[in-house]
Design an enzyme around this catalytic site. Structure first.
Site, PDB file in Angstrom:
ATOM      1  N   LYS A  90     -12.779  31.426  11.794  1.00 39.50           N
ATOM      2  CA  LYS A  90     -12.835  32.763  11.455  1.00 39.50           C
ATOM      3  C   LYS A  90     -12.253  33.397   9.868  1.00 39.50           C
ATOM      4  O   LYS A  90     -12.746  34.216   9.714  1.00 39.50           O
ATOM      5  CB  LYS A  90     -12.009  33.491  12.555  1.00 39.50           C
ATOM      6  CG  LYS A  90     -12.578  33.263  13.780  1.00 39.50           C
ATOM      7  CD  LYS A  90     -13.844  33.926  14.084  1.00 39.50           C
ATOM      8  CE  LYS A  90     -14.363  34.268  15.583  1.00 39.50           C
ATOM      9  NZ  LYS A  90     -15.656  34.877  15.776  1.00 39.50           N
ATOM     10  N   TYR A 109     -10.941  27.158  15.363  1.00 38.12           N
ATOM     11  CA  TYR A 109     -11.327  28.534  15.696  1.00 38.12           C
ATOM     12  C   TYR A 109     -10.717  29.311  14.605  1.00 38.12           C
ATOM     13  O   TYR A 109     -11.582  30.119  13.883  1.00 38.12           O
ATOM     14  CB  TYR A 109     -10.772  28.672  16.709  1.00 38.12           C
ATOM     15  CG  TYR A 109     -11.046  30.434  16.971  1.00 38.12           C
ATOM     16  CD1 TYR A 109     -12.321  30.801  17.588  1.00 38.12           C
ATOM     17  CD2 TYR A 109     -10.158  31.426  17.151  1.00 38.12           C
ATOM     18  CE1 TYR A 109     -12.586  32.046  17.952  1.00 38.12           C
ATOM     19  CE2 TYR A 109     -10.430  32.832  17.376  1.00 38.12           C
ATOM     20  CZ  TYR A 109     -11.867  32.868  17.775  1.00 38.12           C
ATOM     21  OH  TYR A 109     -12.147  34.306  18.007  1.00 38.12           O
TER      22      TYR A 109
HETATM   23  N1  LIG Z   1     -11.802  38.000  23.000  1.00 32.13           N
HETATM   24  C1  LIG Z   1     -10.745  38.064  22.192  1.00 32.13           C
HETATM   25  O1  LIG Z   1      -9.565  37.996  22.226  1.00 32.13           O
HETATM   26  C2  LIG Z   1     -11.196  38.076  20.615  1.00 32.13           C
HETATM   27  C3  LIG Z   1     -10.358  38.333  19.591  1.00 32.13           C
HETATM   28  C4  LIG Z   1     -10.768  38.085  18.255  1.00 32.13           C
HETATM   29  C5  LIG Z   1     -12.207  37.714  18.048  1.00 32.13           C
HETATM   30  N2  LIG Z   1     -13.113  37.684  19.138  1.00 32.13           N
HETATM   31  C6  LIG Z   1     -14.452  37.269  18.828  1.00 32.13           C
HETATM   32  O2  LIG Z   1     -15.270  38.274  19.420  1.00 32.13           O
HETATM   33  C7  LIG Z   1     -16.388  37.715  19.828  1.00 32.13           C
HETATM   34  C8  LIG Z   1     -17.010  38.170  21.298  1.00 32.13           C
HETATM   35  O3  LIG Z   1     -15.904  37.579  22.111  1.00 32.13           O
HETATM   36  P1  LIG Z   1     -15.885  38.001  23.309  1.00 32.13           P
HETATM   37  O4  LIG Z   1     -14.321  37.972  23.772  1.00 32.13           O
HETATM   38  O5  LIG Z   1     -16.554  39.203  23.721  1.00 32.13           O
HETATM   39  O6  LIG Z   1     -16.499  36.420  24.321  1.00 32.13           O
HETATM   40  P2  LIG Z   1     -17.438  36.429  25.347  1.00 32.13           P
HETATM   41  O7  LIG Z   1     -17.193  34.904  25.980  1.00 32.13           O
HETATM   42  O8  LIG Z   1     -17.045  37.472  26.657  1.00 32.13           O
HETATM   43  O9  LIG Z   1     -18.919  36.661  24.881  1.00 32.13           O
HETATM   44  C9  LIG Z   1     -19.465  35.749  23.959  1.00 32.13           C
HETATM   45  C10 LIG Z   1     -20.916  35.859  24.357  1.00 32.13           C
HETATM   46  O10 LIG Z   1     -21.416  35.133  22.990  1.00 32.13           O
HETATM   47  C11 LIG Z   1     -22.569  34.225  23.667  1.00 32.13           C
HETATM   48  N3  LIG Z   1     -22.591  33.046  22.878  1.00 32.13           N
HETATM   49  C12 LIG Z   1     -21.656  31.888  22.770  1.00 32.13           C
HETATM   50  N4  LIG Z   1     -22.259  31.181  22.032  1.00 32.13           N
HETATM   51  C13 LIG Z   1     -23.668  31.692  21.583  1.00 32.13           C
HETATM   52  C14 LIG Z   1     -24.630  31.106  20.898  1.00 32.13           C
HETATM   53  N5  LIG Z   1     -24.648  29.903  20.311  1.00 32.13           N
HETATM   54  N6  LIG Z   1     -25.607  31.942  20.633  1.00 32.13           N
HETATM   55  C15 LIG Z   1     -25.805  32.999  21.036  1.00 32.13           C
HETATM   56  N7  LIG Z   1     -24.918  33.548  21.999  1.00 32.13           N
HETATM   57  C16 LIG Z   1     -23.776  32.672  22.224  1.00 32.13           C
HETATM   58  C17 LIG Z   1     -22.001  33.716  25.079  1.00 32.13           C
HETATM   59  O11 LIG Z   1     -22.977  33.602  26.063  1.00 32.13           O
HETATM   60  C18 LIG Z   1     -21.315  35.315  25.507  1.00 32.13           C
HETATM   61  O12 LIG Z   1     -22.133  35.955  26.239  1.00 32.13           O
HETATM   62  C19 LIG Z   1     -16.400  36.249  19.318  1.00 32.13           C
HETATM   63  O13 LIG Z   1     -17.070  35.974  18.012  1.00 32.13           O
HETATM   64  C20 LIG Z   1     -14.880  35.910  19.444  1.00 32.13           C
HETATM   65  O14 LIG Z   1     -14.487  34.752  18.375  1.00 32.13           O
HETATM   66  C21 LIG Z   1     -12.742  37.742  20.359  1.00 32.13           C
END
Ligand SMILES: NC(=O)c1ccc[n+]([C@@H]2O[C@H](COP(=O)([O-])OP(=O)(O)OC[C@H]3O[C@@H](n4cnc5c(N)ncnc54)[C@H](O)[C@@H]3O)[C@@H](O)[C@H]2O)c1
Length: 258
Positions: free
Chosen positions: A158, A154
């Site tokens: 990132k 991960y």
């Molecule tokens: N939640 C956290 O703590 C956090 C922190 C830092 C960064 N992020 C980043 O933020 C972004 C969103 O995360 P989130 O927490 O909302 O996650 P989430 O799991 O709630 O949502 C992610 C969405 O991406 C979709 N997805 C996954 N793989 C896919 C693919 N191959 N093609 C198209 N869609 C796809 C999923 O179906 C889901 O709807 C991610 O890139 C994650 O790494 C999240």
């Protein structure tokens, strides 16, 4: 309103942070393409936005499949008009000790988080170049700034997103295209449903204690919210950020300061 009639594509818009970015963009007047691998989830968010008098439509595609993304973007532009904003938000995370990280898991995480962002950027830049304007936002993480045990794949993905962001910002600044990255800290979305148990195992704590354990480490004293990230996305997508490119903005309540 800051994004009136801007055409914005958001990947992973069917859940969590992406869904909130879609809602926030629509409130600012954008025409939003809510996209997700799970089309039904994307449509649910688009329908919710339309119910609130916003403009949104849904598409289903996997960000790691170049041909499918290309095909979808042609249809999106046909229906909504030329792209103004592209948000590479779709991402996945797993908490796995490094020696248990299989080649398949490495490939999966890198394919979605990094290759998916590369594909989204390429598709978007190709369309923005002739118009000499556009904004790309790439979802990195605090894990793109600081390494973390059990998060090797991960973090690698990132960190890679930030390198990609800086490179494209340099390459296309003269063409009117801005590229920035967002680096949220911990936001309890469905992404955490998947990894809370493994995170608890890594820290040797109970799953129900993960939230307070994480909160205690944050100077602002609380976890981030999808709204915290979406507000930053609105700012970076709009003209208030006209002189900002190549940045990786922390949204971590002070947990990361570089
Ligand atoms: N939640 C956290 O703590 C956090 C922190 C830092 C960064 N992020 C980043 O933020 C972004 C969103 O995360 P989130 O927490 O909302 O996650 P989430 O799991 O709630 O949502 C992610 C969405 O991406 C979709 N997805 C996954 N793989 C896919 C693919 N191959 N093609 C198209 N869609 C796809 C999923 O179906 C889901 O709807 C991610 O890139 C994650 O790494 C999240």
């Amino acid at each position: 309103m800051k994004l009136v009639n801007k055409v914005a594509v958001v990947t992973g818009g069917g859940s969590g942070i992406g869904a909130e970015i879609c809602r926030a963009f629509a409130r600012e007047g954008a025409l939003v393409a809510v996209t997700d691998m799970r089309r039904e989830a994307a449509e649910q968010i688009a329908a919710e936005i339309r119910d609130a008098q916003g403009q949104a439509f849904s598409w289903g595609f996997d960000v790691s499949d170049h041909a499918t993304v290309e095909d979808a973007v042609c249809k999106i532009e046909k229906q909504l008009g030329p792209l103004d904003i592209w948000v590479n938000n779709a991402g996945i995370s797993r908490v796995v000790p490094f020696l248990d990280c299989s080649d398949d898991l490495w490939d999966l995480i890198l394919n979605v988080n990094l290759k998916g962002t590369f594909i989204g950027c390429q598709v978007a830049v190709r369309r923005m170049l002739p118009r000499r304007r556009g904004v790309i936002l790439n979802m990195s993480s605090q894990s793109g700034k600081v390494g973390n045990s059990h998060y090797a794949a991960y973090c690698a993905s990132k960190f890679g997103v930030i390198g990609l962001t800086q490179s494209l910002a340099q390459e296309f600044a003269g063409d009117g295209i801005r590229v920035n990255a967002l680096c949220p800290g911990v936001v309890f979305t469905p992404l955490w449903d998947e990894q809370t148990k493994d995170y608890a195992r890594k820290r040797n704590i109970r799953p129900e204690d993960v939230r307070s354990y994480l909160e205690e480490k944050i100077p602002c004293g609380r976890l981030g919210t999808p709204e915290d990230v979406a507000r930053t996305a609105v700012f970076l997508a709009g003209d208030d950020a006209a002189y900002i490119t190549g940045q990786a903005i922390n949204i971590t309540g002070g947990a990361v300061m570089h």
